[in-house]
Design a protein around this motif. Sequence first.
Motif, PDB file in Angstrom:
ATOM      1  N   GLU A  59      47.372  14.701  32.214  1.00  0.00           N
ATOM      2  CA  GLU A  59      46.942  15.707  33.180  1.00  0.00           C
ATOM      3  C   GLU A  59      46.215  16.876  32.515  1.00  0.00           C
ATOM      4  O   GLU A  59      45.210  17.361  33.018  1.00  0.00           O
ATOM      5  N   ILE A  60      46.730  17.318  31.391  1.00  0.00           N
ATOM      6  CA  ILE A  60      46.099  18.461  30.707  1.00  0.00           C
ATOM      7  C   ILE A  60      44.751  18.037  30.131  1.00  0.00           C
ATOM      8  O   ILE A  60      43.770  18.782  30.208  1.00  0.00           O
ATOM      9  N   MET A  61      44.695  16.835  29.589  1.00  0.00           N
ATOM     10  CA  MET A  61      43.449  16.327  29.016  1.00  0.00           C
ATOM     11  C   MET A  61      42.361  16.253  30.087  1.00  0.00           C
ATOM     12  O   MET A  61      41.184  16.479  29.806  1.00  0.00           O
ATOM     13  N   ASP A  62      42.757  15.990  31.300  1.00  0.00           N
ATOM     14  CA  ASP A  62      41.802  15.874  32.405  1.00  0.00           C
ATOM     15  C   ASP A  62      41.029  17.179  32.632  1.00  0.00           C
ATOM     16  O   ASP A  62      39.901  17.160  33.107  1.00  0.00           O
ATOM     17  N   ARG A  63      41.608  18.294  32.279  1.00  0.00           N
ATOM     18  CA  ARG A  63      40.941  19.588  32.440  1.00  0.00           C
ATOM     19  C   ARG A  63      39.713  19.730  31.542  1.00  0.00           C
ATOM     20  O   ARG A  63      38.887  20.599  31.749  1.00  0.00           O
ATOM     21  N   TYR A  64      39.632  18.881  30.519  1.00  0.00           N
ATOM     22  CA  TYR A  64      38.538  18.950  29.546  1.00  0.00           C
ATOM     23  C   TYR A  64      37.526  17.817  29.733  1.00  0.00           C
ATOM     24  O   TYR A  64      36.594  17.694  28.950  1.00  0.00           O
ATOM     25  N   ASP A  65      37.720  17.013  30.741  1.00  0.00           N
ATOM     26  CA  ASP A  65      36.853  15.858  30.970  1.00  0.00           C
ATOM     27  C   ASP A  65      35.790  16.216  32.001  1.00  0.00           C
ATOM     28  O   ASP A  65      36.006  16.124  33.201  1.00  0.00           O
ATOM     29  N   THR A  66      34.627  16.608  31.527  1.00  0.00           N
ATOM     30  CA  THR A  66      33.560  17.048  32.432  1.00  0.00           C
ATOM     31  C   THR A  66      32.607  15.917  32.812  1.00  0.00           C
ATOM     32  O   THR A  66      31.815  16.085  33.723  1.00  0.00           O
ATOM     33  N   SER A  67      32.685  14.782  32.133  1.00  0.00           N
ATOM     34  CA  SER A  67      31.716  13.704  32.377  1.00  0.00           C
ATOM     35  C   SER A  67      32.375  12.348  32.607  1.00  0.00           C
ATOM     36  O   SER A  67      31.789  11.312  32.291  1.00  0.00           O
ATOM     37  N   ALA A  68      33.579  12.343  33.116  1.00  0.00           N
ATOM     38  CA  ALA A  68      34.309  11.091  33.407  1.00  0.00           C
ATOM     39  C   ALA A  68      34.470  10.211  32.168  1.00  0.00           C
ATOM     40  O   ALA A  68      34.468   8.990  32.253  1.00  0.00           O
ATOM     41  N   ASN A  69      34.621  10.828  31.023  1.00  0.00           N
ATOM     42  CA  ASN A  69      34.846  10.078  29.787  1.00  0.00           C
ATOM     43  C   ASN A  69      36.181   9.334  29.821  1.00  0.00           C
ATOM     44  O   ASN A  69      36.300   8.230  29.302  1.00  0.00           O
ATOM     45  N   MET A  70      37.164   9.955  30.438  1.00  0.00           N
ATOM     46  CA  MET A  70      38.499   9.367  30.467  1.00  0.00           C
ATOM     47  C   MET A  70      38.526   8.062  31.250  1.00  0.00           C
ATOM     48  O   MET A  70      39.314   7.161  30.924  1.00  0.00           O
ATOM     49  N   VAL A  71      37.684   7.925  32.236  1.00  0.00           N
ATOM     50  CA  VAL A  71      37.630   6.684  33.015  1.00  0.00           C
ATOM     51  C   VAL A  71      37.243   5.523  32.099  1.00  0.00           C
ATOM     52  O   VAL A  71      37.890   4.470  32.100  1.00  0.00           O
ATOM     53  N   ASP A  72      36.205   5.726  31.312  1.00  0.00           N
ATOM     54  CA  ASP A  72      35.756   4.677  30.385  1.00  0.00           C
ATOM     55  C   ASP A  72      36.822   4.379  29.335  1.00  0.00           C
ATOM     56  O   ASP A  72      37.114   3.214  29.053  1.00  0.00           O
ATOM     57  N   ILE A  73      37.382   5.421  28.767  1.00  0.00           N
ATOM     58  CA  ILE A  73      38.399   5.244  27.731  1.00  0.00           C
ATOM     59  C   ILE A  73      39.617   4.526  28.296  1.00  0.00           C
ATOM     60  O   ILE A  73      40.109   3.550  27.716  1.00  0.00           O
ATOM     61  N   TYR A  76      39.139   0.836  28.993  1.00  0.00           N
ATOM     62  CA  TYR A  76      39.163   0.061  27.749  1.00  0.00           C
ATOM     63  C   TYR A  76      40.596  -0.099  27.240  1.00  0.00           C
ATOM     64  O   TYR A  76      40.994  -1.187  26.827  1.00  0.00           O
ATOM     65  N   LEU A  77      41.373   0.977  27.277  1.00  0.00           N
ATOM     66  CA  LEU A  77      42.756   0.912  26.803  1.00  0.00           C
ATOM     67  C   LEU A  77      43.583  -0.065  27.630  1.00  0.00           C
ATOM     68  O   LEU A  77      44.370  -0.830  27.079  1.00  0.00           O
ATOM     69  N   LEU A  78      43.405  -0.044  28.923  1.00  0.00           N
ATOM     70  CA  LEU A  78      44.144  -0.980  29.789  1.00  0.00           C
ATOM     71  C   LEU A  78      43.794  -2.434  29.475  1.00  0.00           C
ATOM     72  O   LEU A  78      44.666  -3.295  29.450  1.00  0.00           O
ATOM     73  N   HIS A  96      33.887   3.727  22.125  1.00  0.00           N
ATOM     74  CA  HIS A  96      34.010   4.960  22.908  1.00  0.00           C
ATOM     75  C   HIS A  96      34.148   6.224  22.048  1.00  0.00           C
ATOM     76  O   HIS A  96      34.684   7.227  22.527  1.00  0.00           O
ATOM     77  N   ALA A  97      33.666   6.190  20.842  1.00  0.00           N
ATOM     78  CA  ALA A  97      33.722   7.382  19.987  1.00  0.00           C
ATOM     79  C   ALA A  97      33.008   8.558  20.643  1.00  0.00           C
ATOM     80  O   ALA A  97      33.477   9.694  20.585  1.00  0.00           O
ATOM     81  N   ALA A  98      31.899   8.286  21.294  1.00  0.00           N
ATOM     82  CA  ALA A  98      31.143   9.362  21.949  1.00  0.00           C
ATOM     83  C   ALA A  98      31.952   9.977  23.089  1.00  0.00           C
ATOM     84  O   ALA A  98      31.895  11.193  23.308  1.00  0.00           O
ATOM     85  N   ASN A  99      32.731   9.159  23.810  1.00  0.00           N
ATOM     86  CA  ASN A  99      33.570   9.687  24.887  1.00  0.00           C
ATOM     87  C   ASN A  99      34.653  10.605  24.320  1.00  0.00           C
ATOM     88  O   ASN A  99      34.905  11.681  24.871  1.00  0.00           O
ATOM     89  N   PHE A 100      35.283  10.169  23.245  1.00  0.00           N
ATOM     90  CA  PHE A 100      36.309  11.005  22.615  1.00  0.00           C
ATOM     91  C   PHE A 100      35.691  12.282  22.062  1.00  0.00           C
ATOM     92  O   PHE A 100      36.259  13.364  22.200  1.00  0.00           O
ATOM     93  N   GLN A 101      34.535  12.150  21.434  1.00  0.00           N
ATOM     94  CA  GLN A 101      33.870  13.327  20.858  1.00  0.00           C
ATOM     95  C   GLN A 101      33.507  14.314  21.951  1.00  0.00           C
ATOM     96  O   GLN A 101      33.620  15.527  21.766  1.00  0.00           O
TER      97      GLN A 101
END
Length: 140
Positions: A59-73, A76-78, A96-101
């Motif tokens: 939930e906290i990480m979601d506050r920093y996701d401005t470009s839906a990077n977490m969806v892609d990550i 992939y994890l699932l 997904h290094a660019a998503n994490f970055q």
Amino acid sequence: MTEQENNTKDTEQENDELKVVMPDADWSTMTQEEFAEQPDYLQVFTDFYISQFNQRDLEIMDRYDTSANMVDINHYLLDNIKFSRKELIRHVLQYHAANFQSLIDEIAKKDEVDPSKMTAYIDWDNWYEDRRSKIENSLS
């Protein structure tokens, strides 16, 4: 030629006509996948992120996701959760290094932290708990 010899000859001709010829297999091998070298802070952050993902605590990480990077990550994890943690880190960073970055860049911008100095898991864990404690009405 006797009738039996004639039948044998006819049977041999039929067998030759129906004979299936299989070509030799053309074997090819896949080249070993080469993984790009990633900075320590990115590997540690990825390890921390996967841990939070497994605990269903993003939930906290979601506050920093401005470009839906977490969806892609997360997708992939699932799909690849059967990997060991170490392999999963390498593989998810391969794609997904660019998503994490992007997440890290947003964290650095909003919280004024230097991610390159956060090279231990505890650094990210402390950062996360600090952010959680600053949320009003937080239960933790």
